[in-house]
Design an enzyme around this catalytic site. Structure first.
Site, short mmCIF file in Angstrom:
data_model
loop_
_atom_site.label_atom_id
_atom_site.label_comp_id
_atom_site.label_asym_id
_atom_site.label_seq_id
_atom_site.Cartn_x
_atom_site.Cartn_y
_atom_site.Cartn_z
N TRP A 241 0.84 -1.19 0.00
CA TRP A 241 0.00 0.00 0.00
C TRP A 241 0.88 1.25 0.00
O TRP A 241 1.49 1.59 1.01
CB TRP A 241 -0.92 0.01 1.24
CG TRP A 241 -1.92 -1.11 1.19
CD1 TRP A 241 -3.10 -1.10 0.52
CD2 TRP A 241 -1.83 -2.39 1.83
NE1 TRP A 241 -3.74 -2.30 0.69
CE2 TRP A 241 -2.99 -3.11 1.49
CE3 TRP A 241 -0.88 -3.01 2.64
CZ2 TRP A 241 -3.23 -4.40 1.94
CZ3 TRP A 241 -1.12 -4.29 3.09
CH2 TRP A 241 -2.28 -4.98 2.73
N HIS B 35 -6.79 1.71 2.98
CA HIS B 35 -7.90 0.75 2.79
C HIS B 35 -8.90 0.97 3.93
O HIS B 35 -8.65 1.75 4.86
CB HIS B 35 -7.40 -0.69 2.74
CG HIS B 35 -6.46 -1.09 3.86
ND1 HIS B 35 -5.93 -2.35 3.98
CD2 HIS B 35 -5.98 -0.40 4.92
CE1 HIS B 35 -5.16 -2.41 5.04
NE2 HIS B 35 -5.17 -1.24 5.63
N ARG C 8 -4.30 6.16 -2.24
CA ARG C 8 -3.03 5.47 -2.49
C ARG C 8 -2.13 6.30 -3.39
O ARG C 8 -2.58 6.83 -4.41
CB ARG C 8 -3.28 4.11 -3.15
CG ARG C 8 -3.93 3.18 -2.15
CD ARG C 8 -3.81 1.75 -2.52
NE ARG C 8 -4.73 1.02 -1.66
CZ ARG C 8 -5.05 -0.23 -1.82
NH1 ARG C 8 -4.52 -0.92 -2.80
NH2 ARG C 8 -5.88 -0.81 -0.98
N GLN D 134 -13.80 1.90 -1.07
CA GLN D 134 -13.90 0.49 -0.76
C GLN D 134 -15.11 0.27 0.14
O GLN D 134 -15.58 1.20 0.81
CB GLN D 134 -12.65 0.01 0.00
CG GLN D 134 -11.42 -0.12 -0.88
CD GLN D 134 -10.24 -0.74 -0.14
OE1 GLN D 134 -10.18 -0.76 1.08
NE2 GLN D 134 -9.28 -1.24 -0.91
N VAL E 3 -5.29 -11.68 7.26
CA VAL E 3 -6.18 -12.83 7.07
C VAL E 3 -5.37 -14.10 6.84
O VAL E 3 -4.22 -14.05 6.42
CB VAL E 3 -7.14 -12.63 5.85
CG1 VAL E 3 -8.20 -11.58 6.14
CG2 VAL E 3 -6.37 -12.32 4.59
N ALA F 54 -13.50 -11.56 6.45
CA ALA F 54 -13.45 -10.13 6.12
C ALA F 54 -13.21 -9.99 4.63
O ALA F 54 -12.64 -10.87 3.99
CB ALA F 54 -12.34 -9.44 6.90
C1 FA5 Z 1 -7.03 -4.30 0.37
O1 FA5 Z 1 -7.09 -3.10 0.36
C2 FA5 Z 1 -7.43 -5.11 1.59
N1 FA5 Z 1 -7.67 -4.22 2.68
C3 FA5 Z 1 -8.66 -5.92 1.25
C4 FA5 Z 1 -8.99 -6.95 2.27
C5 FA5 Z 1 -9.94 -6.66 3.26
C6 FA5 Z 1 -8.34 -8.19 2.27
C7 FA5 Z 1 -10.26 -7.61 4.21
C8 FA5 Z 1 -8.66 -9.13 3.23
C9 FA5 Z 1 -9.62 -8.84 4.18
P1 FA5 Z 1 -6.35 -4.48 -2.15
O2 FA5 Z 1 -5.19 -3.57 -2.07
O3 FA5 Z 1 -6.20 -5.66 -3.04
O4 FA5 Z 1 -6.71 -5.03 -0.73
O5 FA5 Z 1 -7.62 -3.64 -2.56
C10 FA5 Z 1 -8.92 -4.20 -2.51
C11 FA5 Z 1 -9.70 -3.83 -3.78
O6 FA5 Z 1 -9.72 -2.43 -3.96
C12 FA5 Z 1 -9.07 -4.38 -5.05
O7 FA5 Z 1 -9.50 -5.70 -5.27
C13 FA5 Z 1 -9.60 -3.44 -6.09
O8 FA5 Z 1 -10.92 -3.80 -6.45
C14 FA5 Z 1 -9.66 -2.14 -5.34
N2 FA5 Z 1 -8.46 -1.32 -5.62
C15 FA5 Z 1 -7.20 -1.50 -5.17
N3 FA5 Z 1 -6.38 -0.53 -5.61
C16 FA5 Z 1 -7.13 0.28 -6.38
C17 FA5 Z 1 -6.87 1.49 -7.12
N4 FA5 Z 1 -5.67 2.06 -7.15
N5 FA5 Z 1 -7.90 2.06 -7.79
C18 FA5 Z 1 -9.13 1.50 -7.75
N6 FA5 Z 1 -9.45 0.40 -7.08
C19 FA5 Z 1 -8.45 -0.22 -6.40
#
Ligand code: FA5
Length: 334
Positions: A153, A175, A201, A215, A258, A302
């Site tokens: 992140w 997140h 981000r 999110q 997780v 989660a």
């Molecule tokens: C997370 O942010 C974890 N907190 C998710 C999680 C929650 C995992 C609970 C386990 C348990 P990730 O970085 O993969 O994970 O982001 C989650 C989702 O946000 C991605 O699958 C995507 O759909 C969306 N996402 C991530 N980065 C971006 C971005 N830069 N722009 C738009 N959508 C994004």
């Protein structure tokens, strides 16, 4: 007649230079007003002989009509140029001009839909701050400082701000997962919540990545909860949200908070491409223990899903940057 000719000359010169509504009004008053020069001549006609009265009267009246006409025309032109300021603006709205009504932003529509579906499945809605502490965004989620997973992140740090409670730095949350911790600190299981919100981000943008997006976090803690429950809830959500059957897949993945961890992709309708829409998994033992929930007794699943990505699939939006483009042609379609 001589006087009339003089007046005609004067008025022509004055009209040449008059460029504003006020200047035109002055001319009207000076010549056609109650004590205007031309009015004075018209009034004095009664003292003339019949012959003179006829001749001068006709010329004076003709001049008055002409001046009125020119003044009216000039005034219309000036109002057009000044954009009608101070005028009756209803006169300037032509019947052909369309009036547009506002509409909801697609993210507002989708956000409301998501909440409706989850609350109907007995999830409550929780919230947390956008400017978050390093502790909730990382440490409490089993991501200590210098842990390589922090690289997952890219973070916007808030300059020269520290949180009084734990002395940790402030950041813009990367997140919605910190809301899990904030909620579990204050509530005893069993519970099921979602936490929608804006996240940030520090990364390069492209058609599926923004630096600022949304999110929806999900968290359910109860006795005997398993990955099968997570799969059921996700599947049920997708079928209600998209109102059609879309192919999706669970892929093994890694998130420090997780175990096991998965990622969920949806196949784009009519394409051979898959789009990642969420990260998920079973809440890590260490996370539960950190908030003093007995992990022998309670388990939880989660997830964190990308709201823009879901909206893109639902409406066939090809580029995530359109959401924040401010382009009315895009917004008006919803
Ligand atoms: C997370 O942010 C974890 N907190 C998710 C999680 C929650 C995992 C609970 C386990 C348990 P990730 O970085 O993969 O994970 O982001 C989650 C989702 O946000 C991605 O699958 C995507 O759909 C969306 N996402 C991530 N980065 C971006 C971005 N830069 N722009 C738009 N959508 C994004």
């Amino acid at each position: 007649m001589e006087e009339l000719e003089k007046i005609e000359q004067e008025i022509k010169e004055a009209l040449e230079t008059a460029k504003s509504k006020e200047a035109l009004e002055k001319i009207r008053i000076a010549y056609l007003g109650r004590s205007g020069k031309l009015t004075a001549i018209l009034r004095s006609l009664k003292d003339f002989s019949v012959e003179e009265r006829r001749k001068t009267g006709a010329a004076a009246n003709k001049l008055r009509t002409e001046i009125e006409k020119v003044l009216d025309e000039k005034e219309k032109k000036v109002i057009g140029k000044e954009g009608g300021r101070g005028e009756d603006i209803t006169l300037l709205v032509l019947p052909k001009d369309k009036v547009y009504f506002g509409s909801l932003h697609p993210l507002t529509i989708v956000g409301r839909d998501i909440k409706k579906i989850f609350t109907s499945m007995n999830f409550s809605v929780a919230e947390g701050p956008e400017a978050e502490t390093e502790y909730y965004n990382f440490d409490a989620l089993n991501i200590p400082a210098n842990h390589p997973a922090r690289e997952m992140w890219d973070t916007f740090w808030v300059k020269s701000q520290t949180d009084a409670k734990d002395g940790k730095n402030l950041l813009m949350r990367t997140h919605t997962s910190p809301v899990q911790i904030r909620f579990m600190e204050k509530h005893k299981p069993p519970f099921a919540i979602i936490a929608p919100g804006r996240v940030f981000r520090y990364e390069a943008t492209d058609s599926s990545h923004e630096i600022n997006f949304h999110q929806v976090e999900g968290l359910a803690v109860d006795k005997k909860i398993s990955l099968a429950n997570l799969k059921f809830v996700v599947e049920e959500f997708f079928s209600r949200f998209f109102e059609e059957k879309l192919s999706f897949r669970f892929r093994p993945s890694y998130f420090p908070f997780v175990e096991p961890g998965v990622e969920v992709d949806i196949k784009l309708p009519g394409e051979e491409k898959w789009l990642e829409v969420m990260g998920a998994g079973m809440v890590h033992k260490r996370v539960l223990e950190g908030v003093r929930i007995d992990s022998e007794k309670w388990q939880g699943f989660a997830f964190g899903m990308g709201v823009e990505r879901l909206a893109m699939i639902k409406y066939g939006i090809p580029d995530i940057r359109l959401f924040y483009s401010g382009d009315l042609r895009f917004i008006k379609q919803f």
